[in-house]
Design an enzyme around this catalytic site. Structure first.
Site, PDB file in Angstrom:
ATOM      1  N   ARG A 116      41.838  24.628  30.702  1.00  7.92           N
ATOM      2  CA  ARG A 116      42.747  25.511  29.963  1.00  7.92           C
ATOM      3  C   ARG A 116      44.200  25.084  30.195  1.00  7.92           C
ATOM      4  O   ARG A 116      45.008  25.031  29.260  1.00  7.92           O
ATOM      5  CB  ARG A 116      42.515  26.950  30.421  1.00  7.92           C
ATOM      6  CG  ARG A 116      43.349  28.013  29.708  1.00  7.92           C
ATOM      7  CD  ARG A 116      42.841  29.390  30.144  1.00  7.92           C
ATOM      8  NE  ARG A 116      43.726  30.468  29.722  1.00  7.92           N
ATOM      9  CZ  ARG A 116      43.689  31.057  28.536  1.00  7.92           C
ATOM     10  NH1 ARG A 116      42.826  30.640  27.629  1.00  7.92           N
ATOM     11  NH2 ARG A 116      44.505  32.050  28.251  1.00  7.92           N
ATOM     12  N   LYS A 138      39.919  39.045  27.416  1.00  9.99           N
ATOM     13  CA  LYS A 138      40.116  40.073  28.428  1.00  9.99           C
ATOM     14  C   LYS A 138      40.448  41.410  27.781  1.00  9.99           C
ATOM     15  O   LYS A 138      41.045  41.474  26.714  1.00  9.99           O
ATOM     16  CB  LYS A 138      41.256  39.676  29.359  1.00  9.99           C
ATOM     17  CG  LYS A 138      40.949  38.502  30.287  1.00  9.99           C
ATOM     18  CD  LYS A 138      42.123  38.256  31.216  1.00  9.99           C
ATOM     19  CE  LYS A 138      41.816  37.169  32.227  1.00  9.99           C
ATOM     20  NZ  LYS A 138      42.976  36.938  33.125  1.00  9.99           N
ATOM     21  N   TYR A 194      54.452  27.225  32.183  1.00  6.94           N
ATOM     22  CA  TYR A 194      54.294  25.865  31.664  1.00  6.94           C
ATOM     23  C   TYR A 194      55.640  25.190  31.408  1.00  6.94           C
ATOM     24  O   TYR A 194      55.691  23.968  31.208  1.00  6.94           O
ATOM     25  CB  TYR A 194      53.449  25.884  30.386  1.00  6.94           C
ATOM     26  CG  TYR A 194      52.026  26.290  30.675  1.00  6.94           C
ATOM     27  CD1 TYR A 194      51.152  25.425  31.325  1.00  6.94           C
ATOM     28  CD2 TYR A 194      51.560  27.565  30.347  1.00  6.94           C
ATOM     29  CE1 TYR A 194      49.857  25.811  31.630  1.00  6.94           C
ATOM     30  CE2 TYR A 194      50.268  27.957  30.645  1.00  6.94           C
ATOM     31  CZ  TYR A 194      49.418  27.072  31.295  1.00  6.94           C
ATOM     32  OH  TYR A 194      48.144  27.443  31.597  1.00  6.94           O
ATOM     33  N   HIS A 232      39.153  26.462  34.513  1.00  7.13           N
ATOM     34  CA  HIS A 232      40.515  26.888  34.200  1.00  7.13           C
ATOM     35  C   HIS A 232      41.484  25.703  34.157  1.00  7.13           C
ATOM     36  O   HIS A 232      42.517  25.775  33.480  1.00  7.13           O
ATOM     37  CB  HIS A 232      40.998  27.918  35.216  1.00  7.13           C
ATOM     38  CG  HIS A 232      41.946  28.915  34.640  1.00  7.13           C
ATOM     39  ND1 HIS A 232      41.548  29.924  33.791  1.00  7.13           N
ATOM     40  CD2 HIS A 232      43.297  29.051  34.757  1.00  7.13           C
ATOM     41  CE1 HIS A 232      42.591  30.641  33.423  1.00  7.13           C
ATOM     42  NE2 HIS A 232      43.668  30.131  33.985  1.00  7.13           N
ATOM     43  N   HIS A 272      47.857  34.714  25.270  1.00  7.62           N
ATOM     44  CA  HIS A 272      48.593  35.517  26.250  1.00  7.62           C
ATOM     45  C   HIS A 272      49.211  36.721  25.554  1.00  7.62           C
ATOM     46  O   HIS A 272      49.716  36.606  24.435  1.00  7.62           O
ATOM     47  CB  HIS A 272      49.705  34.689  26.902  1.00  7.62           C
ATOM     48  CG  HIS A 272      49.187  33.635  27.826  1.00  7.62           C
ATOM     49  ND1 HIS A 272      49.913  32.515  28.177  1.00  7.62           N
ATOM     50  CD2 HIS A 272      47.999  33.521  28.494  1.00  7.62           C
ATOM     51  CE1 HIS A 272      49.214  31.769  29.012  1.00  7.62           C
ATOM     52  NE2 HIS A 272      48.048  32.354  29.210  1.00  7.62           N
ATOM     53  N   ARG A 292      38.464  30.637  28.217  1.00  2.00           N
ATOM     54  CA  ARG A 292      38.124  30.958  29.595  1.00  2.00           C
ATOM     55  C   ARG A 292      36.606  30.862  29.750  1.00  2.00           C
ATOM     56  O   ARG A 292      35.858  30.974  28.780  1.00  2.00           O
ATOM     57  CB  ARG A 292      38.591  32.361  29.965  1.00  2.00           C
ATOM     58  CG  ARG A 292      40.093  32.592  29.797  1.00  2.00           C
ATOM     59  CD  ARG A 292      40.455  34.029  30.117  1.00  2.00           C
ATOM     60  NE  ARG A 292      41.878  34.292  29.999  1.00  2.00           N
ATOM     61  CZ  ARG A 292      42.478  34.745  28.897  1.00  2.00           C
ATOM     62  NH1 ARG A 292      41.746  35.003  27.804  1.00  2.00           N
ATOM     63  NH2 ARG A 292      43.776  34.963  28.873  1.00  2.00           N
TER      64      ARG A 292
END
Length: 329
Positions: free
Chosen positions: A277, A205, A309, A274, A300, A181
């Protein structure tokens, strides 16, 4: 949200806060009350919520306008805030911020502020539930990716004979090969690169730190930039910095600008960090990797986040498609 709904607020509960004709200008010396309260709010987010600095800065920026509108002669009028005023503020802010993601950050930050004000005893009851939700349908959209040749053009657009070109090539390599990111690129420090083990520590994150393998080509791009592009006298340990004065670490926004400039040079429209990504995930899927592996690559925390996806896996979806009625056999 509809423009008509926003215009209606001028005559509603929030009208006295947006109409300069009905409210006297606030003395500038009272704005120190807002800053003092925001300092306490920052401490709450850091110690009680354990949020990282980037998230804290984002939350503070989103709630500052709400506090500014509560300024009156003599201080902050927070005890008298009503659910209608909260709702009107959200409508106005979200009408300015066009993306759904941006609107969701605004309402999340405002709920957090209202909980803080209740905990601090500034308001008598928690008004967090008065903040309206932003309509969102999970997995409704398709991830916007890039084709392999477009990624190659972005990388090739960097002039690797210059310091800025070496830096931009290293940034694009991390985005296009590891799916980092933009905030993770900006947060990367020299001590996060383990050259001996061929690994990279990614500060993601929620204060998560992950170790990722460092591909040879990405390592070479980083080494070339650090040896011949990064200024020697830059303060701090950030990997990616400005190459002209004033020397300072790149912000997440600056990383976005690196991608946008490369896209203009390469003639590729609508590219942001993004999307690279997404390109990593889509290309990995095309090579036959399962969703669980893609989730690990993108770091994730829940497989449901990676499930979007599955929509771009055309070969596997083709086996599920039923024949069109009346079509060719």
């Amino acid at each position: 949200m509809a423009g008509s709904a926003v215009r209606a607020t001028a005559s509603g509960p929030l009208g006295r806060f947006v109409d300069g004709a009905t409210r006297a200008p606030t003395p500038t010396h009272w704005s120190g009350r807002v800053e003092a309260l925001l300092d306490r709010y920052r401490g709450y987010l850091q110690s009680e919520r354990c949020l990282d600095e980037r998230t804290i800065v984002g939350y503070v920026g989103r709630v500052r306008p709400f506090l500014d509108r509560r300024l009156v002669a003599g201080g902050l009028d927070l005890e008298g805030v009503t659910p209608d005023e909260i709702s009107a503020f959200v409508q106005e802010e979200c009408s300015r911020r066009r993306s759904r993601g941006s609107a969701k950050v605004t309402v999340t930050a405002l709920r957090s502020l209202l909980r803080f004000l209740h905990v601090e005893g500034v308001i008598g009851e928690s008004l967090a539930s008065a903040v309206p939700s932003v309509a969102s349908w999970r997995l409704a959209a398709l991830p916007r990716s890039l084709e392999a040749d477009q990624v190659a053009r972005l990388l090739a657009s960097c002039d690797r004979e210059t310091a800025a070109g070496r830096r931009d090539f290293a940034i694009l390599s991390l985005l296009a090969r590891l799916g980092l990111r933009r905030g993770e690129i900006a947060a990367l420090a020299l001590d996060d690169i383990d050259w001996g083990a061929g690994e990279l520590i990614v500060r993601g994150k929620g204060a998560w730190h992950d170790r990722m393998p460092l591909p040879v080509d990405v390592g070479e791009a980083l080494a070339d930039y650090l040896a011949h592009g990064r200024p020697r006298n830059v303060p701090g340990r950030s990997v990616f910095v400005r190459v002209v004065t004033p020397l300072a670490a790149l912000s997440p926004g600056a990383v976005t600008h690196v991608v946008e400039r490369a896209a203009r040079r390469a003639g590729v429209d609508g590219v942001c960090a993004h999307r690279l990504r997404h390109a990593v995930a889509t290309e990995t899927l095309r090579r036959g990797a399962p969703l669980a592996e893609i989730g690990e690559l993108l770091r994730h925390r829940q497989l449901a986040t990676t499930a979007i996806y599955a929509k771009v896996d055309r070969e596997r979806l083709r086996a599920l498609a039923r024949p069109w009625p009346g079509g060719a056999a």
